[in-house]
Write a protein that holds these residues in place. Sequence first.
Motif, PDB file in Angstrom:
ATOM      1  N   ILE A 248      -2.004   3.563   6.046  1.00 66.13           N
ATOM      2  CA  ILE A 248      -2.301   2.153   6.337  1.00 66.13           C
ATOM      3  C   ILE A 248      -3.791   1.956   6.603  1.00 66.13           C
ATOM      4  CG2 ILE A 248      -1.913   0.289   8.005  1.00 66.13           C
ATOM      5  CD1 ILE A 248       0.959   1.227   8.252  1.00 66.13           C
ATOM      6  N   SER A 249      -4.397   2.899   7.329  1.00 65.45           N
ATOM      7  CA  SER A 249      -5.829   2.773   7.619  1.00 65.45           C
ATOM      8  C   SER A 249      -6.676   2.895   6.358  1.00 65.45           C
ATOM      9  CB  SER A 249      -6.256   3.849   8.629  1.00 65.45           C
ATOM     10  OG  SER A 249      -6.143   5.151   8.075  1.00 65.45           O
ATOM     11  N   GLN A 250      -6.152   3.583   5.337  1.00 69.49           N
ATOM     12  CA  GLN A 250      -6.870   3.721   4.076  1.00 69.49           C
ATOM     13  C   GLN A 250      -6.599   2.566   3.112  1.00 69.49           C
ATOM     14  OE1 GLN A 250      -9.100   6.133   3.018  1.00 69.49           O
ATOM     15  NE2 GLN A 250      -9.114   6.921   5.097  1.00 69.49           N
ATOM     16  N   GLY A 251      -5.742   1.614   3.538  1.00 71.82           N
ATOM     17  CA  GLY A 251      -5.498   0.442   2.707  1.00 71.82           C
ATOM     18  C   GLY A 251      -4.271   0.524   1.829  1.00 71.82           C
ATOM     19  N   ALA A 252      -3.234   1.264   2.280  1.00 70.58           N
ATOM     20  CA  ALA A 252      -2.033   1.430   1.459  1.00 70.58           C
ATOM     21  C   ALA A 252      -1.281   0.124   1.238  1.00 70.58           C
ATOM     22  CB  ALA A 252      -1.099   2.457   2.108  1.00 70.58           C
ATOM     23  N   LEU A 253      -1.444  -0.832   2.145  1.00 72.64           N
ATOM     24  CA  LEU A 253      -0.724  -2.097   2.016  1.00 72.64           C
ATOM     25  C   LEU A 253      -1.256  -2.955   0.869  1.00 72.64           C
ATOM     26  CD1 LEU A 253      -0.312  -3.075   5.781  1.00 72.64           C
ATOM     27  CD2 LEU A 253       1.339  -1.949   4.283  1.00 72.64           C
ATOM     28  N   ILE A 254      -2.469  -2.666   0.430  1.00 72.66           N
ATOM     29  CA  ILE A 254      -3.053  -3.462  -0.654  1.00 72.66           C
ATOM     30  C   ILE A 254      -3.422  -2.618  -1.868  1.00 72.66           C
ATOM     31  CG2 ILE A 254      -3.938  -5.240   0.896  1.00 72.66           C
ATOM     32  CD1 ILE A 254      -6.665  -3.886   0.792  1.00 72.66           C
ATOM     33  N   SER A 255      -3.370  -1.297  -1.726  1.00 74.40           N
ATOM     34  CA  SER A 255      -3.757  -0.420  -2.835  1.00 74.40           C
ATOM     35  C   SER A 255      -2.543   0.342  -3.372  1.00 74.40           C
ATOM     36  CB  SER A 255      -4.814   0.588  -2.364  1.00 74.40           C
ATOM     37  OG  SER A 255      -5.120   1.525  -3.391  1.00 74.40           O
ATOM     38  N   PRO A 256      -2.136   0.082  -4.609  1.00 76.06           N
ATOM     39  CA  PRO A 256      -0.988   0.786  -5.190  1.00 76.06           C
ATOM     40  C   PRO A 256      -1.188   2.305  -5.259  1.00 76.06           C
ATOM     41  CG  PRO A 256      -1.587  -1.128  -6.505  1.00 76.06           C
ATOM     42  CD  PRO A 256      -2.686  -0.932  -5.516  1.00 76.06           C
ATOM     43  N   LYS A 257      -2.441   2.765  -5.254  1.00 73.08           N
ATOM     44  CA  LYS A 257      -2.696   4.199  -5.330  1.00 73.08           C
ATOM     45  C   LYS A 257      -2.139   4.951  -4.122  1.00 73.08           C
ATOM     46  CE  LYS A 257      -6.982   3.856  -8.039  1.00 73.08           C
ATOM     47  NZ  LYS A 257      -8.443   4.159  -8.066  1.00 73.08           N
ATOM     48  N   LEU A 258      -2.016   4.263  -2.984  1.00 75.13           N
ATOM     49  CA  LEU A 258      -1.571   4.906  -1.751  1.00 75.13           C
ATOM     50  C   LEU A 258      -0.121   4.607  -1.405  1.00 75.13           C
ATOM     51  CD1 LEU A 258      -4.745   4.443   0.456  1.00 75.13           C
ATOM     52  CD2 LEU A 258      -3.634   6.628  -0.002  1.00 75.13           C
ATOM     53  N   TRP A 259       0.586   3.916  -2.277  1.00 77.77           N
ATOM     54  CA  TRP A 259       1.961   3.543  -1.962  1.00 77.77           C
ATOM     55  C   TRP A 259       2.853   4.773  -1.803  1.00 77.77           C
ATOM     56  CZ3 TRP A 259       2.964  -1.238  -5.645  1.00 77.77           C
ATOM     57  CH2 TRP A 259       2.275  -2.342  -5.107  1.00 77.77           C
ATOM     58  N   ILE A 260       2.686   5.759  -2.670  1.00 74.42           N
ATOM     59  CA  ILE A 260       3.518   6.968  -2.555  1.00 74.42           C
ATOM     60  C   ILE A 260       3.225   7.693  -1.245  1.00 74.42           C
ATOM     61  CG2 ILE A 260       4.015   9.234  -3.551  1.00 74.42           C
ATOM     62  CD1 ILE A 260       3.572   8.106  -6.279  1.00 74.42           C
ATOM     63  N   TYR A 261       1.960   7.747  -0.870  1.00 80.13           N
ATOM     64  CA  TYR A 261       1.569   8.408   0.376  1.00 80.13           C
ATOM     65  C   TYR A 261       2.176   7.692   1.585  1.00 80.13           C
ATOM     66  CZ  TYR A 261      -1.473  10.724   3.783  1.00 80.13           C
ATOM     67  OH  TYR A 261      -1.948  11.458   4.839  1.00 80.13           O
ATOM     68  N   LEU A 262       2.283   6.368   1.504  1.00 77.32           N
ATOM     69  CA  LEU A 262       2.868   5.586   2.589  1.00 77.32           C
ATOM     70  C   LEU A 262       4.389   5.666   2.581  1.00 77.32           C
ATOM     71  CD1 LEU A 262       2.677   3.479   4.887  1.00 77.32           C
ATOM     72  CD2 LEU A 262       2.643   1.709   3.114  1.00 77.32           C
ATOM     73  N   LEU A 263       4.991   5.540   1.403  1.00 75.22           N
ATOM     74  CA  LEU A 263       6.441   5.462   1.320  1.00 75.22           C
ATOM     75  C   LEU A 263       7.140   6.811   1.503  1.00 75.22           C
ATOM     76  CD1 LEU A 263       6.876   2.934  -1.633  1.00 75.22           C
ATOM     77  CD2 LEU A 263       7.217   2.527   0.805  1.00 75.22           C
TER      78      LEU A 263
END
Length: 294
Positions: A248-263
Amino acid sequence: MELPLGVRRLLSDVLLALRIIKKRKSSLVGFIIVVAFTLMATIGPIVVPFDRTPNVSKRFLPPSFEHPLGTDYAGRDIFAQIVHGSRDVLTVAFLTALFTVIIALTVGIFSGYVGGKIDAALMGVTNIFMIIPRFPLLVIIAASIPRVLSPVEVAIIISIVGWAGLARAIRSQVLAIKETPFIEAAKCLGLSRFHIVFREIMPNLMPYIAMNLVLSIIGAIYAQVGLFFIGALPFTTVNWGIMINIAISQGALISPKLWIYLLSPIVCIILLETGFILFLHALEEIFNPRIREE
Protein backbone atom coordinates in the motif's frame (compact mmCIF):
# COMPACT_ATOMS: atom_id res chain seq x y z
CA MET A 1 3.47 -57.62 20.43
CA GLU A 2 0.33 -55.95 21.76
CA LEU A 3 0.36 -52.18 21.98
CA PRO A 4 -0.15 -50.50 25.39
CA LEU A 5 -3.71 -49.48 26.26
CA GLY A 6 -2.89 -45.77 26.07
CA VAL A 7 -1.42 -46.11 22.55
CA ARG A 8 -4.42 -48.14 21.37
CA ARG A 9 -6.83 -45.51 22.68
CA LEU A 10 -4.84 -42.76 20.98
CA LEU A 11 -4.88 -44.61 17.64
CA SER A 12 -8.60 -45.24 18.02
CA ASP A 13 -9.24 -41.54 18.67
CA VAL A 14 -7.12 -40.52 15.67
CA LEU A 15 -8.97 -42.94 13.37
CA LEU A 16 -12.31 -41.68 14.68
CA ALA A 17 -11.26 -38.08 14.02
CA LEU A 18 -10.16 -38.93 10.49
CA ARG A 19 -13.48 -40.70 9.79
CA ILE A 20 -15.45 -37.67 10.98
CA ILE A 21 -13.31 -35.30 8.90
CA LYS A 22 -13.67 -37.50 5.83
CA LYS A 23 -17.46 -37.71 6.28
CA ARG A 24 -17.87 -33.92 6.22
CA LYS A 25 -16.72 -32.59 2.85
CA SER A 26 -16.45 -29.01 4.06
CA SER A 27 -14.41 -30.07 7.09
CA LEU A 28 -12.17 -32.15 4.85
CA VAL A 29 -11.50 -29.11 2.68
CA GLY A 30 -10.74 -27.07 5.79
CA PHE A 31 -8.45 -29.77 7.14
CA ILE A 32 -6.53 -29.94 3.84
CA ILE A 33 -6.11 -26.14 3.80
CA VAL A 34 -4.82 -26.07 7.39
CA VAL A 35 -2.41 -28.97 6.75
CA ALA A 36 -1.17 -27.32 3.54
CA PHE A 37 -0.39 -24.03 5.29
CA THR A 38 1.20 -25.89 8.21
CA LEU A 39 3.50 -27.74 5.81
CA MET A 40 4.25 -24.43 4.08
CA ALA A 41 5.27 -22.90 7.42
CA THR A 42 7.40 -25.85 8.58
CA ILE A 43 8.95 -27.32 5.43
CA GLY A 44 8.40 -24.48 2.96
CA PRO A 45 11.24 -22.17 4.10
CA ILE A 46 13.66 -25.08 3.75
CA VAL A 47 12.49 -26.02 0.26
CA VAL A 48 11.90 -22.50 -1.12
CA PRO A 49 14.94 -20.21 -0.77
CA PHE A 50 14.43 -16.48 -0.34
CA ASP A 51 17.02 -13.98 -1.53
CA ARG A 52 16.45 -10.70 0.31
CA THR A 53 18.94 -8.79 -1.87
CA PRO A 54 17.17 -6.13 -3.98
CA ASN A 55 17.51 -6.63 -7.74
CA VAL A 56 16.25 -3.60 -9.67
CA SER A 57 16.51 -5.39 -13.02
CA LYS A 58 13.81 -7.86 -11.91
CA ARG A 59 11.26 -5.36 -10.59
CA PHE A 60 7.57 -6.14 -11.18
CA LEU A 61 8.14 -9.28 -13.23
CA PRO A 62 4.87 -11.12 -14.09
CA PRO A 63 4.20 -14.66 -12.80
CA SER A 64 6.43 -17.25 -14.43
CA PHE A 65 7.91 -20.69 -13.75
CA GLU A 66 10.88 -19.07 -11.99
CA HIS A 67 8.68 -16.65 -10.03
CA PRO A 68 5.16 -18.19 -9.61
CA LEU A 69 3.71 -14.94 -8.22
CA GLY A 70 6.11 -12.55 -9.92
CA THR A 71 8.44 -10.14 -8.13
CA ASP A 72 7.91 -7.08 -5.95
CA TYR A 73 9.11 -3.46 -6.17
CA ALA A 74 12.64 -4.57 -5.20
CA GLY A 75 12.85 -7.52 -7.61
CA ARG A 76 12.38 -10.13 -4.85
CA ASP A 77 10.28 -13.24 -5.35
CA ILE A 78 6.75 -12.79 -3.95
CA PHE A 79 6.03 -16.51 -3.57
CA ALA A 80 9.17 -16.95 -1.45
CA GLN A 81 8.01 -14.08 0.78
CA ILE A 82 4.61 -15.74 1.22
CA VAL A 83 6.24 -19.05 2.16
CA HIS A 84 8.76 -17.59 4.59
CA GLY A 85 6.16 -15.22 6.06
CA SER A 86 3.82 -18.11 6.85
CA ARG A 87 6.23 -19.45 9.49
CA ASP A 88 6.00 -16.40 11.75
CA VAL A 89 2.26 -16.01 11.15
CA LEU A 90 1.42 -19.59 12.16
CA THR A 91 3.99 -19.73 14.95
CA VAL A 92 2.55 -16.64 16.59
CA ALA A 93 -1.02 -17.85 15.99
CA PHE A 94 -0.49 -21.29 17.58
CA LEU A 95 1.52 -19.92 20.52
CA THR A 96 -1.03 -17.17 21.14
CA ALA A 97 -3.87 -19.70 21.19
CA LEU A 98 -1.90 -21.94 23.56
CA PHE A 99 -1.04 -19.12 25.98
CA THR A 100 -4.58 -17.70 25.84
CA VAL A 101 -6.18 -21.05 26.65
CA ILE A 102 -3.70 -21.79 29.45
CA ILE A 103 -4.31 -18.42 31.13
CA ALA A 104 -8.09 -18.60 30.68
CA LEU A 105 -8.24 -22.22 31.83
CA THR A 106 -6.19 -21.52 34.95
CA VAL A 107 -8.22 -18.46 35.93
CA GLY A 108 -11.59 -19.95 34.97
CA ILE A 109 -11.19 -23.29 36.74
CA PHE A 110 -9.57 -21.81 39.85
CA SER A 111 -12.22 -19.09 40.10
CA GLY A 112 -15.19 -21.36 39.44
CA TYR A 113 -14.13 -24.28 41.61
CA VAL A 114 -12.69 -22.46 44.65
CA GLY A 115 -15.22 -19.60 44.72
CA GLY A 116 -15.47 -17.08 47.54
CA LYS A 117 -13.13 -14.10 47.74
CA ILE A 118 -10.70 -15.66 45.26
CA ASP A 119 -13.50 -15.91 42.71
CA ALA A 120 -14.49 -12.28 43.31
CA ALA A 121 -10.89 -11.06 42.97
CA LEU A 122 -10.16 -13.04 39.79
CA MET A 123 -13.43 -12.03 38.15
CA GLY A 124 -12.74 -8.41 39.09
CA VAL A 125 -9.45 -8.52 37.18
CA THR A 126 -11.15 -10.39 34.33
CA ASN A 127 -13.86 -7.75 34.05
CA ILE A 128 -11.24 -5.01 33.81
CA PHE A 129 -9.58 -6.76 30.86
CA MET A 130 -12.98 -7.29 29.23
CA ILE A 131 -13.93 -3.62 29.51
CA ILE A 132 -10.70 -2.28 27.96
CA PRO A 133 -10.85 -2.29 24.12
CA ARG A 134 -8.59 -5.15 23.04
CA PHE A 135 -6.91 -3.92 19.87
CA PRO A 136 -6.12 -0.37 21.09
CA LEU A 137 -4.60 -1.89 24.25
CA LEU A 138 -2.67 -4.32 22.07
CA VAL A 139 -1.31 -1.47 19.95
CA ILE A 140 -0.26 0.51 23.04
CA ILE A 141 1.59 -2.46 24.56
CA ALA A 142 3.29 -3.41 21.29
CA ALA A 143 4.28 0.16 20.41
CA SER A 144 5.74 0.79 23.88
CA ILE A 145 8.40 -1.89 23.30
CA PRO A 146 11.01 -0.37 20.96
CA ARG A 147 13.12 -3.47 20.43
CA VAL A 148 12.57 -6.33 18.00
CA LEU A 149 10.22 -8.97 19.40
CA SER A 150 10.43 -12.71 18.90
CA PRO A 151 7.33 -14.73 17.87
CA VAL A 152 7.01 -15.96 21.47
CA GLU A 153 6.98 -12.39 22.81
CA VAL A 154 4.42 -11.29 20.22
CA ALA A 155 2.24 -14.27 21.19
CA ILE A 156 2.48 -13.35 24.88
CA ILE A 157 1.44 -9.76 24.17
CA ILE A 158 -1.59 -10.82 22.12
CA SER A 159 -2.64 -13.46 24.68
CA ILE A 160 -2.47 -10.92 27.52
CA VAL A 161 -5.40 -9.00 26.05
CA GLY A 162 -7.35 -12.00 24.76
CA TRP A 163 -7.88 -14.38 27.70
CA ALA A 164 -10.58 -12.60 29.73
CA GLY A 165 -13.70 -13.58 27.78
CA LEU A 166 -12.69 -17.23 27.61
CA ALA A 167 -11.83 -17.29 31.33
CA ARG A 168 -15.29 -16.04 32.27
CA ALA A 169 -16.93 -18.60 29.96
CA ILE A 170 -14.85 -21.45 31.43
CA ARG A 171 -15.78 -20.29 34.95
CA SER A 172 -19.46 -20.55 34.01
CA GLN A 173 -18.90 -24.08 32.70
CA VAL A 174 -17.08 -25.09 35.89
CA LEU A 175 -19.85 -23.66 38.09
CA ALA A 176 -22.38 -25.82 36.23
CA ILE A 177 -20.24 -28.97 36.22
CA LYS A 178 -19.29 -28.88 39.90
CA GLU A 179 -22.97 -29.08 40.90
CA THR A 180 -23.52 -32.32 39.00
CA PRO A 181 -24.04 -35.60 40.91
CA PHE A 182 -20.77 -37.23 39.80
CA ILE A 183 -18.73 -34.34 41.22
CA GLU A 184 -20.64 -34.59 44.51
CA ALA A 185 -19.94 -38.33 44.52
CA ALA A 186 -16.23 -37.68 43.96
CA LYS A 187 -16.18 -35.29 46.93
CA CYS A 188 -17.98 -37.84 49.15
CA LEU A 189 -15.36 -40.44 48.21
CA GLY A 190 -12.67 -38.10 49.51
CA LEU A 191 -10.94 -37.63 46.17
CA SER A 192 -8.41 -34.79 46.03
CA ARG A 193 -9.08 -31.46 44.33
CA PHE A 194 -6.38 -32.30 41.81
CA HIS A 195 -8.20 -35.51 40.85
CA ILE A 196 -11.60 -33.79 40.66
CA VAL A 197 -10.32 -30.90 38.55
CA PHE A 198 -8.10 -32.86 36.12
CA ARG A 199 -9.92 -36.20 35.98
CA GLU A 200 -13.56 -35.18 36.38
CA ILE A 201 -14.02 -31.55 35.35
CA MET A 202 -11.33 -31.12 32.70
CA PRO A 203 -12.56 -33.91 30.33
CA ASN A 204 -15.99 -32.24 30.27
CA LEU A 205 -14.37 -28.95 29.25
CA MET A 206 -12.35 -30.42 26.36
CA PRO A 207 -14.93 -29.77 23.60
CA TYR A 208 -15.22 -26.15 24.69
CA ILE A 209 -11.44 -25.76 25.04
CA ALA A 210 -10.76 -27.29 21.61
CA MET A 211 -13.26 -25.01 19.90
CA ASN A 212 -11.88 -21.90 21.58
CA LEU A 213 -8.31 -22.95 20.79
CA VAL A 214 -9.11 -22.77 17.08
CA LEU A 215 -11.03 -19.52 17.52
CA SER A 216 -8.01 -18.07 19.36
CA ILE A 217 -5.79 -19.06 16.43
CA ILE A 218 -8.11 -17.22 14.04
CA GLY A 219 -8.13 -14.12 16.23
CA ALA A 220 -4.35 -14.21 16.66
CA ILE A 221 -3.79 -14.23 12.89
CA TYR A 222 -5.88 -11.09 12.49
CA ALA A 223 -4.25 -9.42 15.50
CA GLN A 224 -0.62 -9.95 14.49
CA VAL A 225 -1.19 -9.11 10.82
CA GLY A 226 -2.98 -5.95 11.95
CA LEU A 227 -0.09 -4.97 14.25
CA PHE A 228 2.48 -5.41 11.49
CA PHE A 229 0.24 -3.66 8.96
CA ILE A 230 -0.14 -0.47 11.03
CA GLY A 231 3.55 -0.53 11.99
CA ALA A 232 3.01 -1.12 15.74
CA LEU A 233 5.62 -3.89 15.64
CA PRO A 234 9.14 -3.44 14.20
CA PHE A 235 9.70 -4.80 10.71
CA THR A 236 11.87 -7.78 11.52
CA THR A 237 11.17 -10.59 9.07
CA VAL A 238 8.89 -11.24 6.13
CA ASN A 239 5.34 -11.19 7.43
CA TRP A 240 2.06 -11.04 5.55
CA GLY A 241 1.10 -7.88 7.44
CA ILE A 242 4.38 -6.25 6.44
CA MET A 243 3.79 -7.20 2.81
CA ILE A 244 0.37 -5.52 2.85
CA ASN A 245 1.85 -2.43 4.51
CA ILE A 246 4.67 -2.10 1.99
CA ALA A 247 2.38 -2.79 -0.98
CA ILE A 248 0.00 0.00 0.00
CA SER A 249 2.83 2.41 0.82
CA GLN A 250 4.31 1.72 -2.63
CA GLY A 251 1.00 2.60 -4.31
CA ALA A 252 -0.61 -0.82 -4.83
CA LEU A 253 -4.09 0.70 -4.69
CA ILE A 254 -3.45 2.67 -7.87
CA SER A 255 -0.70 0.67 -9.59
CA PRO A 256 -1.66 -2.65 -11.26
CA LYS A 257 2.01 -3.71 -11.08
CA LEU A 258 1.68 -4.17 -7.30
CA TRP A 259 -1.72 -5.85 -7.20
CA ILE A 260 -0.26 -9.36 -6.96
CA TYR A 261 2.06 -8.25 -4.16
CA LEU A 262 -0.94 -6.82 -2.28
CA LEU A 263 -3.44 -9.58 -3.00
CA SER A 264 -1.13 -12.55 -2.34
CA PRO A 265 -0.97 -12.17 1.47
CA ILE A 266 -4.64 -11.13 1.65
CA VAL A 267 -5.75 -14.26 -0.22
CA CYS A 268 -3.54 -16.41 2.02
CA ILE A 269 -5.08 -14.89 5.14
CA ILE A 270 -8.60 -15.49 3.81
CA LEU A 271 -7.80 -19.08 2.82
CA LEU A 272 -6.18 -19.89 6.16
CA GLU A 273 -9.05 -18.37 8.16
CA THR A 274 -11.58 -20.23 5.99
CA GLY A 275 -9.72 -23.49 6.54
CA PHE A 276 -9.87 -23.13 10.32
CA ILE A 277 -13.55 -22.15 10.26
CA LEU A 278 -14.50 -25.16 8.12
CA PHE A 279 -12.42 -27.44 10.34
CA LEU A 280 -14.32 -26.19 13.41
CA HIS A 281 -17.43 -28.14 12.40
CA ALA A 282 -15.60 -31.46 12.48
CA LEU A 283 -13.79 -30.52 15.68
CA GLU A 284 -17.06 -30.03 17.51
CA GLU A 285 -18.25 -33.48 16.47
CA ILE A 286 -14.91 -35.08 17.37
CA PHE A 287 -14.99 -33.81 20.96
CA ASN A 288 -18.76 -34.00 21.53
CA PRO A 289 -20.18 -37.57 21.49
CA ARG A 290 -23.77 -36.30 21.73
CA ILE A 291 -23.48 -34.62 18.32
CA ARG A 292 -22.10 -37.86 16.83
CA GLU A 293 -25.07 -39.79 18.21
CA GLU A 294 -27.51 -37.34 16.64
